[in-house]
Design an enzyme around this catalytic site. Structure first.
Site, PDB file in Angstrom:
ATOM      1  N   HIS A  84      -1.925   4.910   2.990  1.00 59.40           N
ATOM      2  CA  HIS A  84      -1.634   5.710   1.907  1.00 59.40           C
ATOM      3  C   HIS A  84      -2.521   6.872   1.603  1.00 59.40           C
ATOM      4  CE1 HIS A  84      -3.639   3.913  -1.365  1.00 59.40           C
ATOM      5  NE2 HIS A  84      -3.293   2.589  -0.619  1.00 59.40           N
ATOM      6  N   ASP A 114      -1.283   8.082  -1.823  1.00 58.78           N
ATOM      7  CA  ASP A 114      -1.306   8.459  -2.736  1.00 58.78           C
ATOM      8  C   ASP A 114      -2.226   7.215  -3.616  1.00 58.78           C
ATOM      9  OD1 ASP A 114       0.040   5.963  -1.790  1.00 58.78           O
ATOM     10  OD2 ASP A 114       0.402   5.530  -4.155  1.00 58.78           O
ATOM     11  N   ASP A 139      -9.325   3.609  -1.625  1.00 57.38           N
ATOM     12  CA  ASP A 139      -8.747   3.212  -0.929  1.00 57.38           C
ATOM     13  C   ASP A 139      -7.046   4.528  -1.284  1.00 57.38           C
ATOM     14  OD1 ASP A 139      -5.871   1.645  -1.181  1.00 57.38           O
ATOM     15  OD2 ASP A 139      -6.257   1.230  -3.379  1.00 57.38           O
ATOM     16  N   GLU A 165       2.676   3.818  -2.897  1.00 57.14           N
ATOM     17  CA  GLU A 165       2.428   2.578  -2.137  1.00 57.14           C
ATOM     18  C   GLU A 165       1.896   1.912  -3.454  1.00 57.14           C
ATOM     19  OE1 GLU A 165      -0.040  -0.812  -1.901  1.00 57.14           O
ATOM     20  OE2 GLU A 165      -1.327   1.154  -1.972  1.00 57.14           O
ATOM     21  N   ASP A 222      -6.170  -0.969   5.173  1.00 58.91           N
ATOM     22  CA  ASP A 222      -5.889  -0.847   3.385  1.00 58.91           C
ATOM     23  C   ASP A 222      -6.460  -1.507   2.355  1.00 58.91           C
ATOM     24  OD1 ASP A 222      -4.918   0.632   1.060  1.00 58.91           O
ATOM     25  OD2 ASP A 222      -2.873   0.202   1.576  1.00 58.91           O
TER      26      ASP A 222
HETATM   27 ZN   LIG Z   1      -4.439   0.769  -0.261  1.00 68.41          ZN
HETATM   28 ZN   LIG Z   2      -4.568   0.520  -4.438  1.00 65.22          ZN
END
Ligand SMILES: [Zn+2]
Ligand SMILES: [Zn+2]
Ligand SMILES: [Zn+2]
Ligand SMILES: [Zn+2]
Lengths: 480, 480
Positions: free
Chosen positions: A101, A103, A136, A170, A199
């Site tokens: 992801h 974002d 992340d 996400e 992730d």
């Molecule tokens: Zn994440």
């Molecule tokens: Zn996160």
């Protein structure tokens, strides 16, 4: 490791370029939870399209997911697009879908960051990259692009067909993604043999892990309402039944200070611990000190490593999150809140059935409230649920990833589960009918949702080598 | 009532002018709790100075109270001034100090007002004035100015010397006022014989009241802290002791859903109910329906009028207000809050000793927390306290006010107490060593701190007649 010498050397050589690419991506404040920053999230999608295109990915598509469902502050707010692309389309090769992801969580210097969160800072001394999204999940996501680039520049053929699925929502519940995966299962994603998600994180800071299980989460809200509007406690204190008093009684009946859930019937749904499973926890590289370091305190409920791991991974837990509708600021307001919502969630594990759990929770809350004999009204609703996920840690994907880890880090990875949930894991598994592998790049102390989020350069580089090697071992595997 | 015919006729004749004056005052959004509106609070003080000056008040002084103590968002924020003035300085007359506050509660159309809160709306059909401050406390405050104007224009001599003390910080804790009263007790306020405060309300909507008692309030905060920062419940749920779980246990031990305080030793401090006092409640014009109308619900803890009044006026109560530091918004955040503050207050009555009460509260919370066996830390502090107040309802001031009420409304007023506190009452009594009278103008349904705050025109006019007549009866009284 002569097997991957050319590839790994190239990854090492390209390190400055890869750090540069990550830095460019981090500079775009793609906070999906801040509606006013939605254009930045879209901008980051276009940045990825540009990068993929330059690297020779094909069939690049921005999949639009339509309007964000209410409530939104901005009317007709569009969801950020999902970025789909392919590298290779050889029917004789296996196909691996990689999810990431683009974002990120909100971040601002005032929260206490040492440096600007959206300006990546490379700490040469500590050999880490600090910035929102480094670990992340922008770091791991760009890792896949880098792995392809390294193959190309090293003159090593990519051993699988790669499909990317990069979403931009996400951190805000992956809105719209479930539907897209269902729609594309027989479309863009047709023929996918395995899914790899990078992730999550190592359990600690030293030993690599592969993750084969996640707890689910059922989020509940208990509402107590009485008076038509908030009241002044001077005038009404002592003569009306206070909703917050009733709610506090209900919330206090859910879990005790030792972490024991007090709702009848939940324990009975938990899969019993076998001797074989029990042994698994003994070998995991983890200690009470790691937990205390992570919480910055001495607030652990258990001292033994095995107990901590089991209560994080294989037992349910109930957390109280807060109260909506009551006084919540600094200061001293003498209000009797008229309508309050208590928020709590239960982390679920095999074999807890979500519907049955909800029934137990509602029955419990109703029973406790009835005993109070209050004239107020009380109801408990499920706000959302996401099921737990457990995979076979010895299937082809995990076996390939374990070999790759050994090649890069020189140790067998710990096979771990996680206490949190990544709901999309289950969606991929169910919709694409294939195995999902969680292959973490960062460390347990990366601070994914905190200030000073970072990714160690050694994890970035090691992670990419692991990703690359995994594709090769998986391609060679007999199973699917 | 031929005694006050000239005065009352003039008040009736001036009604349009008095409504006009109130409308002008309401237009200034003097919200003391909103730091950005502080210039408007100051503007309203200057508006009053202008009005007082035109009416012939003398020795008008804006008393500056210095900087607002921390925490403030605006650095070096000045407290609004107290407006002091006199009308008459005849040593042969008694001197009455009238207190009012020109600041108001926050208000905005979006809260649900039918009309702009800071644009007074005169509802000709319902014969009421709607707007922030109409009843709390700008209406009663300007009432005193109007009474002086009516005397002048009617050619009736004011029977007492009047001293005004109008503050601009009442809705925000009357910061600085205690000190000012102490300083001016032998200064500006020297020679004051009685204090009259018109800043409360009739019990219901039909019968006028005089108020001779107020409960006090002790505000407490229990803090539970554990982890160094907020944690994710997926990763840490089930393995750390959650501060909010502990706090919920402590808060749930304070009071039950029937309103019974569960802290040992408080009941024993409450003055016993005598048969004589018990009889007082039987004659008060009040009913369960009134309470239900005020709360817009059927959430009363008692059905009998006497029980409701006693629990509002002469028994202590404990209210839970909320939690600071936990999740408090809409939505579903899966946080484990690291440090939470539970807010609650106890309304105090004769003969509860504040220090002793605090000791009982702290001992109770500490005992309950200790039983939890939690590794977190818990402490309970007194945030602020204000003592209860009870006066002799048959002294010269109350007797004069009762006669005035009878003249205006044709009935003996109910002698009431209030559940809330007006801390300044006690300060005036103690510092000026004189009786304080609470002489309410508005009705119980005026919505002082709510949306659509209003003052009935009949209460406005009747209130001013009552104020005027009170000054005459008090001047004639033998005592003091
Ligand atoms: Zn994440
Ligand atoms: Zn996160
Ligand atoms: Zn007031
Ligand atoms: Zn007020």
């Amino acid at each position: 490791q002569p097997k991957f010498e050319k590839l790994f050397d190239r990854i090492d050589a390209l390190k400055p370029a890869f750090i540069e690419r990550l830095g460019q991506a981090v500079e775009i404040p793609a906070v999906s939870g801040d509606e006013t920053l939605r254009p930045q999230v879209v901008k980051k999608a276009h940045f990825l399209v540009d990068q993929l295109s330059k690297l020779g990915f094909t069939d690049i598509q921005l999949k639009h997911l339509g309007k964000q469902p209410p409530p939104t502050s901005i009317p007709d707010l569009q969801l950020p697009p999902v970025v789909l692309s392919r590298f290779g389309n050889d029917p004789s090769k296996k196909t691996v879908l990689v999810y990431g992801h683009y974002d990120v969580q909100p971040a601002s210097l005032e929260d206490g960051w040492d440096t600007e969160p959206f300006k990546m800072y490379v700490d040469e001394k500590l050999q880490l990259m600090r910035g929102r999204g480094t670990t992340d999940d922008t770091g791991p996501l760009t890792g896949w692009l880098n792995v392809v680039q390294a193959h190309k520049e090293a003159g090593v053929e990519l051993p699988v067909n790669l499909v990317t699925c990069f979403e931009g929502m996400e951190e805000s519940g992956s809105l719209g993604l479930d539907d897209l995966i269902a729609r594309e299962a027989q479309g863009y994603f047709k023929g996918v043999d395995a899914v790899c998600i990078s992730d999550n994180y190592w359990l600690g800071t030293k030993k690599p892990v592969l993750t084969y299980g996640l707890r689910g989460v059922n989020y509940y809200q208990t509402t107590v309402e009485g008076p038509a509007a908030d009241l002044h406690s001077g005038i009404f204190g002592g003569v009306v039944a206070e909703p917050l008093v009733d709610l506090t009684q209900v919330l206090s009946s859910l879990v005790d200070s030792k972490g024991k859930i007090l709702i009848d019937g939940i324990d009975e749904m938990v899969a019993p611990l076998t001797e074989k499973e029990k042994k698994l926890y003994e070998n995991i590289d983890f200690s009470l000190d790691d937990l205390n370091a992570a919480t910055g305190s001495q607030t652990a409920l258990y001292n033994k490593k095995e107990d901590i791991l089991m209560h994080r991974w294989r037992y349910p837990s109930l957390s109280l999150h807060g109260v909506e509708g009551a006084f919540s600021s600094a200061g001293a307001k003498t209000v009797i809140p008229a309508k309050v919502h208590g928020k709590f969630s239960i982390r679920t594990v095999p074999d807890i059935d979500s519907d049955k759990l909800t029934k137990l929770v509602q029955d419990h809350c109703n029973k406790v409230f009835a005993k109070l004999g209050s004239p107020n009204k009380c109801s408990t609703e499920l706000v959302h649920d996401g099921n737990y996920w457990v995979s076979d840690p010895h299937n082809a994907s995990f076996t390939a990833a374990a070999k790759a880890t050994k090649d890069v880090y020189g140790v067998e990875p710990d096979l771990t589960r996680e206490g949190g949930s990544i709901p999309i894991t289950l969606t991929f598994q169910d919709q694409l009918k294939c195995n999902v592998l969680l292959l973490p790049m960062g460390r347990g102390d990366d601070g994914a949702h905190s200030i000073n989020e970072k990714l160690d350069i050694s994890n970035f580089v090691g992670g990419m080598k692991m990703m690359g090697a995994y594709l090769h071992y998986y391609a060679e595997s007999k199973e699917n």
